[in-house]
Design a protein around this motif. Sequence first.
Motif, mmCIF file in Angstrom:
data_model
loop_
_atom_site.group_PDB
_atom_site.id
_atom_site.type_symbol
_atom_site.label_atom_id
_atom_site.label_comp_id
_atom_site.label_asym_id
_atom_site.label_seq_id
_atom_site.Cartn_x
_atom_site.Cartn_y
_atom_site.Cartn_z
ATOM 1 N N TRP A 1 -2.478 -11.106 -4.628
ATOM 2 C CA TRP A 1 -3.268 -11.642 -5.739
ATOM 3 C C TRP A 1 -4.624 -10.941 -5.875
ATOM 4 O O TRP A 1 -5.280 -11.034 -6.900
ATOM 5 C CB TRP A 1 -3.511 -13.141 -5.537
ATOM 6 C CG TRP A 1 -4.185 -13.436 -4.219
ATOM 7 C CD1 TRP A 1 -3.591 -13.718 -3.040
ATOM 8 C CD2 TRP A 1 -5.600 -13.428 -3.958
ATOM 9 N NE1 TRP A 1 -4.523 -13.890 -2.052
ATOM 10 C CE2 TRP A 1 -5.774 -13.720 -2.598
ATOM 11 C CE3 TRP A 1 -6.732 -13.202 -4.746
ATOM 12 C CZ2 TRP A 1 -7.026 -13.776 -1.998
ATOM 13 C CZ3 TRP A 1 -7.977 -13.273 -4.144
ATOM 14 C CH2 TRP A 1 -8.110 -13.563 -2.782
ATOM 15 N N PHE A 2 -5.047 -10.220 -4.836
ATOM 16 C CA PHE A 2 -6.353 -9.566 -4.817
ATOM 17 C C PHE A 2 -6.406 -8.506 -5.923
ATOM 18 O O PHE A 2 -5.468 -7.723 -6.069
ATOM 19 C CB PHE A 2 -6.565 -8.925 -3.442
ATOM 20 C CG PHE A 2 -7.957 -8.465 -3.188
ATOM 21 C CD1 PHE A 2 -8.957 -9.372 -2.879
ATOM 22 C CD2 PHE A 2 -8.274 -7.121 -3.254
ATOM 23 C CE1 PHE A 2 -10.246 -8.944 -2.639
ATOM 24 C CE2 PHE A 2 -9.560 -6.684 -3.012
ATOM 25 C CZ PHE A 2 -10.557 -7.603 -2.711
ATOM 26 N N PRO A 3 -7.501 -8.463 -6.710
ATOM 27 C CA PRO A 3 -7.582 -7.460 -7.787
ATOM 28 C C PRO A 3 -7.515 -6.036 -7.235
ATOM 29 O O PRO A 3 -8.141 -5.711 -6.235
ATOM 30 C CB PRO A 3 -8.960 -7.723 -8.426
ATOM 31 C CG PRO A 3 -9.348 -9.092 -7.991
ATOM 32 C CD PRO A 3 -8.657 -9.345 -6.682
ATOM 33 N N PHE A 4 -6.748 -5.211 -7.900
ATOM 34 C CA PHE A 4 -6.568 -3.798 -7.559
ATOM 35 C C PHE A 4 -5.971 -3.600 -6.158
ATOM 36 O O PHE A 4 -6.185 -2.568 -5.526
ATOM 37 C CB PHE A 4 -7.890 -3.017 -7.666
ATOM 38 C CG PHE A 4 -8.522 -3.104 -9.021
ATOM 39 C CD1 PHE A 4 -7.931 -2.474 -10.106
ATOM 40 C CD2 PHE A 4 -9.686 -3.827 -9.220
ATOM 41 C CE1 PHE A 4 -8.504 -2.559 -11.359
ATOM 42 C CE2 PHE A 4 -10.259 -3.917 -10.469
ATOM 43 C CZ PHE A 4 -9.672 -3.289 -11.536
ATOM 44 N N TYR A 5 -5.199 -4.575 -5.703
ATOM 45 C CA TYR A 5 -4.590 -4.478 -4.370
ATOM 46 C C TYR A 5 -3.660 -3.268 -4.274
ATOM 47 O O TYR A 5 -3.733 -2.476 -3.334
ATOM 48 C CB TYR A 5 -3.847 -5.775 -4.041
ATOM 49 C CG TYR A 5 -3.022 -5.711 -2.783
ATOM 50 C CD1 TYR A 5 -3.632 -5.666 -1.539
ATOM 51 C CD2 TYR A 5 -1.634 -5.684 -2.830
ATOM 52 C CE1 TYR A 5 -2.890 -5.602 -0.379
ATOM 53 C CE2 TYR A 5 -0.885 -5.615 -1.677
ATOM 54 C CZ TYR A 5 -1.512 -5.582 -0.454
ATOM 55 O OH TYR A 5 -0.777 -5.513 0.690
ATOM 56 N N TYR A 6 -2.767 -3.124 -5.243
ATOM 57 C CA TYR A 6 -1.796 -2.030 -5.206
ATOM 58 C C TYR A 6 -2.479 -0.673 -5.393
ATOM 59 O O TYR A 6 -2.082 0.318 -4.775
ATOM 60 C CB TYR A 6 -0.706 -2.259 -6.257
ATOM 61 C CG TYR A 6 0.119 -3.485 -5.953
ATOM 62 C CD1 TYR A 6 1.076 -3.464 -4.947
ATOM 63 C CD2 TYR A 6 -0.095 -4.665 -6.654
ATOM 64 C CE1 TYR A 6 1.819 -4.599 -4.649
ATOM 65 C CE2 TYR A 6 0.648 -5.805 -6.358
ATOM 66 C CZ TYR A 6 1.599 -5.761 -5.357
ATOM 67 O OH TYR A 6 2.324 -6.875 -5.056
ATOM 68 N N GLU A 7 -3.492 -0.630 -6.221
ATOM 69 C CA GLU A 7 -4.233 0.606 -6.408
ATOM 70 C C GLU A 7 -4.947 1.012 -5.118
ATOM 71 O O GLU A 7 -5.026 2.195 -4.776
ATOM 72 C CB GLU A 7 -5.252 0.456 -7.547
ATOM 73 C CG GLU A 7 -4.626 0.342 -8.923
ATOM 74 C CD GLU A 7 -4.211 -1.086 -9.290
ATOM 75 O OE1 GLU A 7 -4.305 -1.991 -8.430
ATOM 76 O OE2 GLU A 7 -3.781 -1.291 -10.431
ATOM 77 N N LEU A 8 -5.472 0.027 -4.395
ATOM 78 C CA LEU A 8 -6.130 0.308 -3.115
ATOM 79 C C LEU A 8 -5.139 0.850 -2.086
ATOM 80 O O LEU A 8 -5.497 1.730 -1.290
ATOM 81 C CB LEU A 8 -6.823 -0.947 -2.581
ATOM 82 C CG LEU A 8 -8.079 -1.382 -3.331
ATOM 83 C CD1 LEU A 8 -8.551 -2.746 -2.819
ATOM 84 C CD2 LEU A 8 -9.174 -0.348 -3.170
#
Length: 195
Positions: A59-66
């Motif tokens: 659910w954390f914003p930009f998790y996959y991008e990180l």
Amino acid sequence: FIVYLFFSRLIFGTLYPAYYSYKAVKSKDIKEYVKWMMYWIIFALFTTAETFTDIFLCWFPFYYELKIAFVAWLLSPYTKGSSLLYRKFVHPTLSSKEKEIDDCLIQAKDRSYDALVHFGKRGLNVAATAAVMAASKGQGALSERLRSFSMQDLSTIRGDSSSTVPPSVTVRTSSKQSQPKPSRSASEGTGSSGK
């Protein structure tokens, strides 16, 4: 968008390093080989940690991008992220805990072997019991079936005094009329006359 990130990670995190690992093994360049081995150790730890972090941090914003950025940082020849993490954290930790880890692995191997033998024996016992039960049920059904046939044949013979051969036998012989064979009573007669 998630599919795009998944394929980016698959290509850059797995296929690209796999190809360069192949090239390092093929060229027998020890420096490259060590570099890619460090990457794969870090990547294995990352993948293991990712299994749990995906559950709690998706659910954390930009998790996959990180995650993609982290894999790129690990691969980059400028940052040398995998070498840095390996030398600063992984190697010292594994070196200090190597004896305990080896002991745990040996115990786990022994326990798994014992469990495999135990469950293998149980499985064989269950299979043998099932086979015996099936055979005993099948044998009972077979003997009942044979008994019913013999009783039917006897009642047919008793009921029809003019015919000495049961109808089931005449059906079998009538289906083989294309191949003439000597009758059984004739062959018995010649066998008894020869004596």
